[in-house]
Every structure is written in C-alpha cells, then in structure tokens.
Scaffold this motif. Structure first.
Motif, PDB file in Angstrom:
ATOM      1  N   SER A  22      -1.319  -7.240   1.134  1.00  0.00           N
ATOM      2  CA  SER A  22      -1.398  -7.322   2.720  1.00  0.00           C
ATOM      3  C   SER A  22      -0.587  -5.856   3.019  1.00  0.00           C
ATOM      4  O   SER A  22      -0.150  -5.287   2.295  1.00  0.00           O
ATOM      5  N   ARG A  23      -0.690  -5.723   4.350  1.00  0.00           N
ATOM      6  CA  ARG A  23      -0.225  -4.556   4.845  1.00  0.00           C
ATOM      7  C   ARG A  23      -0.699  -3.414   3.970  1.00  0.00           C
ATOM      8  O   ARG A  23      -1.743  -3.200   3.769  1.00  0.00           O
ATOM      9  N   GLY A  24       0.282  -2.234   3.834  1.00  0.00           N
ATOM     10  CA  GLY A  24      -0.047  -1.071   2.861  1.00  0.00           C
ATOM     11  C   GLY A  24      -0.470  -1.566   1.532  1.00  0.00           C
ATOM     12  O   GLY A  24      -1.090  -0.859   0.939  1.00  0.00           O
ATOM     13  N   GLY A  25      -0.189  -2.774   1.153  1.00  0.00           N
ATOM     14  CA  GLY A  25      -0.365  -3.181  -0.264  1.00  0.00           C
ATOM     15  C   GLY A  25      -2.121  -3.488  -0.396  1.00  0.00           C
ATOM     16  O   GLY A  25      -2.514  -3.444  -1.530  1.00  0.00           O
ATOM     17  N   GLN A  26      -3.016  -3.444   0.774  1.00  0.00           N
ATOM     18  CA  GLN A  26      -4.305  -3.534   0.672  1.00  0.00           C
ATOM     19  C   GLN A  26      -4.923  -2.140  -0.025  1.00  0.00           C
ATOM     20  O   GLN A  26      -6.016  -2.075  -0.738  1.00  0.00           O
ATOM     21  N   LEU A  27      -4.107  -1.127   0.151  1.00  0.00           N
ATOM     22  CA  LEU A  27      -4.571   0.138  -0.684  1.00  0.00           C
ATOM     23  C   LEU A  27      -4.423   0.049  -1.966  1.00  0.00           C
ATOM     24  O   LEU A  27      -5.214   0.578  -2.704  1.00  0.00           O
ATOM     25  N   ARG A 198       3.918  -1.782   0.104  1.00  0.00           N
ATOM     26  CA  ARG A 198       3.976  -3.025   0.602  1.00  0.00           C
ATOM     27  C   ARG A 198       4.670  -3.263   1.588  1.00  0.00           C
ATOM     28  O   ARG A 198       4.678  -4.125   2.545  1.00  0.00           O
ATOM     29  N   SER A 199       5.714  -2.436   1.938  1.00  0.00           N
ATOM     30  CA  SER A 199       6.830  -2.706   2.936  1.00  0.00           C
ATOM     31  C   SER A 199       6.426  -2.267   4.394  1.00  0.00           C
ATOM     32  O   SER A 199       7.062  -2.171   5.387  1.00  0.00           O
ATOM     33  N   ILE A 200       5.382  -1.503   4.420  1.00  0.00           N
ATOM     34  CA  ILE A 200       4.890  -0.827   5.760  1.00  0.00           C
ATOM     35  C   ILE A 200       3.355  -1.197   6.062  1.00  0.00           C
ATOM     36  O   ILE A 200       2.691  -1.574   5.237  1.00  0.00           O
ATOM     37  N   PRO A 201       3.278  -1.087   7.329  1.00  0.00           N
ATOM     38  CA  PRO A 201       1.973  -1.653   7.761  1.00  0.00           C
ATOM     39  C   PRO A 201       0.699  -0.520   7.122  1.00  0.00           C
ATOM     40  O   PRO A 201       1.101   0.704   7.018  1.00  0.00           O
ATOM     41  N   VAL A 203      -1.607   0.928   8.799  1.00  0.00           N
ATOM     42  CA  VAL A 203      -1.775   2.282   9.588  1.00  0.00           C
ATOM     43  C   VAL A 203      -0.788   3.288   9.073  1.00  0.00           C
ATOM     44  O   VAL A 203      -1.230   4.621   9.345  1.00  0.00           O
ATOM     45  N   LEU A 204       0.284   3.080   8.550  1.00  0.00           N
ATOM     46  CA  LEU A 204       1.075   4.004   8.145  1.00  0.00           C
ATOM     47  C   LEU A 204       1.056   4.439   6.708  1.00  0.00           C
ATOM     48  O   LEU A 204       1.337   5.600   6.218  1.00  0.00           O
ATOM     49  N   ALA A 205       0.516   3.548   6.126  1.00  0.00           N
ATOM     50  CA  ALA A 205       0.384   3.546   4.634  1.00  0.00           C
ATOM     51  C   ALA A 205      -0.734   4.639   4.227  1.00  0.00           C
ATOM     52  O   ALA A 205      -0.809   5.250   3.326  1.00  0.00           O
ATOM     53  N   GLU A 206      -1.935   4.642   5.012  1.00  0.00           N
ATOM     54  CA  GLU A 206      -3.142   5.440   4.690  1.00  0.00           C
ATOM     55  C   GLU A 206      -2.518   6.737   4.811  1.00  0.00           C
ATOM     56  O   GLU A 206      -3.149   7.421   3.804  1.00  0.00           O
TER      57      GLU A 206
END
Length: 235
Positions: A22-27, A198-201, A203-206
């Motif tokens: 979830s979150r940035g882990g989606q990437l 994983r630790s950031i949303p 929208v920031l991870a992209e």
C-alpha cells in the motif's frame, strides 16, 4: 528457511499486503508483477508453479490471465489470504493452493512449464538445493528475484525481522550453472530502498520512483540496484 515462524503468524499474514504494497509500496507491487509478466508472456494456458506464493499476488494475477497455476507455501495463514483473493477474482485459468516445503516439491519431474519464486531466495538457507529442486519440476523456465549484496539493500538489512540473504551477480551465475540453467535476461532495479517507498504516500513516492528509474537506466548504476529479476531457461 529464514523467517518461517514469522511468516506463519496469523497477524503477519493478515497485514502483509497492506504493510508492503500500500502507499508507495504500490510501485513495488506493480514493478514485480511487470517483471513476472514480461518474463513468461504469453501467460494463457501456461502451467505454472509459484514457490512461496504467500498471499497469492502472482498466482491470482496469472490465473486471471488464463494460466493454470499452483501456489505453494509453508504458511497456512498466507495461503488463507491467497484463497480469499481467489474467491474474489474472475479467473480465466485454474488456481490451486497447496501447503508444502519448497525443498521437497510434491510434483514429478518436468511437471510445469514455468516455475516462479519471487521474494524467496533472500530467505533461502540453501539456495543451490532449492534451485535444483525448482529445476527438477520445470520443463522450460524458472523466474526469480534476488536482493543484491552491493546495494542500498544492505543499509537497512539489519532492521528486518529475520534479515536477508544478499547475492552478488557472480554468485547467482554460479548457482545457475550448477542447476543447469541458461540465463535469458536479468533486469536490475530500485536504487532507492524498498523501505522508503513503503513509508510514504504514493503521491510522494511516484516522483522519487521517476528519478530512481532515470538514474537506474544508466549502465554504470546497475551494481547499485537493490533487486535483480532473473529469467532463465532449462537447458
């Protein structure tokens, strides 16, 4: 096998996907699924075994695309999550989940077209033996990933619940030769550690991922990548 007890805990299985993908882990989830699909396309009608299938991320995806898939894992709790996903999916192929030991696969020789093992070899206490067993039941192809020794992965490896086995390219090449496998392609990725994503949303991870991909496309940075995706063929 490292972490057997940890992965078999009910609470770990229930939270596994949410904590990692979830979150940035989606990437991370998207990249791993792309690596598997790119390696084994076309998927339809292929007979596939996934070792350490966990919560069924790849098994369900492949069955949705028309493959006949068996997912094997030592954790009953993880398999329960996978079966739940399968019940909610529209499967074009078939899917079966089995509890079992990757070191003693309950299948005859050359039984599957493709064997995949994602997020498995970093826990393997005897990678050569596991790879030989995978080779035994595969008639065509083995796809797996490894975490790399000379990368940012080593920076936070100590913080993981059971640590990880990290590999150099030369070490994997030796394993492939011993298992009588031919390398088709290897892709390296993720200079930025998984833990940051994983630790950031998302929208920031992209934007971080975009920079990561740009830098990672440079040949000189291959040795800095955290993970390698290996596509091999049976000789």
């Amino acid at each position: 096998m490292k972490g057997q007890e940890w992965y078999q805990a009910d609470d770990v299985a229930e939270e596994y996907d949410d904590k990692r993908f979830s979150r940035g882990g989606q990437l991370i989830d998207q990249r791993e699924k792309t690596a598997v699909l790119d390696a084994i396309m076309p998927v339809e009608d292929r007979n596939v075994l996934e070792i350490a299938c966990g919560t069924g991320r790849f098994t369900v995806m492949l069955a949705e695309r028309g493959a006949d898939v068996v997912g094997l894992d030592i954790s009953a709790a993880m398999l329960q999550q996978g079966r739940r996903k399968a019940r909610n999916a529209d499967l074009e192929g078939t899917l079966e989940f089995l509890r079992g030991d990757a070191g003693r696969l309950p299948f005859p020789d050359d039984h599957f077209d493709t064997v995949i093992a994602m997020r498995f070899f970093h826990l393997a206490d005897d990678p050569e033996a596991f790879l030989r067993e995978m080779r035994r039941v595969s008639s065509e192809q083995i796809v797996f990933d490894t975490f790399n020794r000379f990368s940012s992965r080593s920076v936070y490896n100590w913080a993981l619940p059971m640590g990880s086995r990290l590999y150099s390219k030369s070490e994997v090449s030796v394993l492939l030769a011993k298992a009588d496998l031919t390398l088709v392609e290897v892709e390296d990725d993720f200079i930025v550690p998984y833990g940051l994503y994983r630790s950031i949303p998302n929208v920031l991870a992209e934007p971080i991922r975009a920079i990561d991909e740009t830098i990672g496309a440079l040949p000189v940075t291959d040795h800095l990548a955290s993970v390698s995706y290996w596509n091999t063929r049976v000789r």
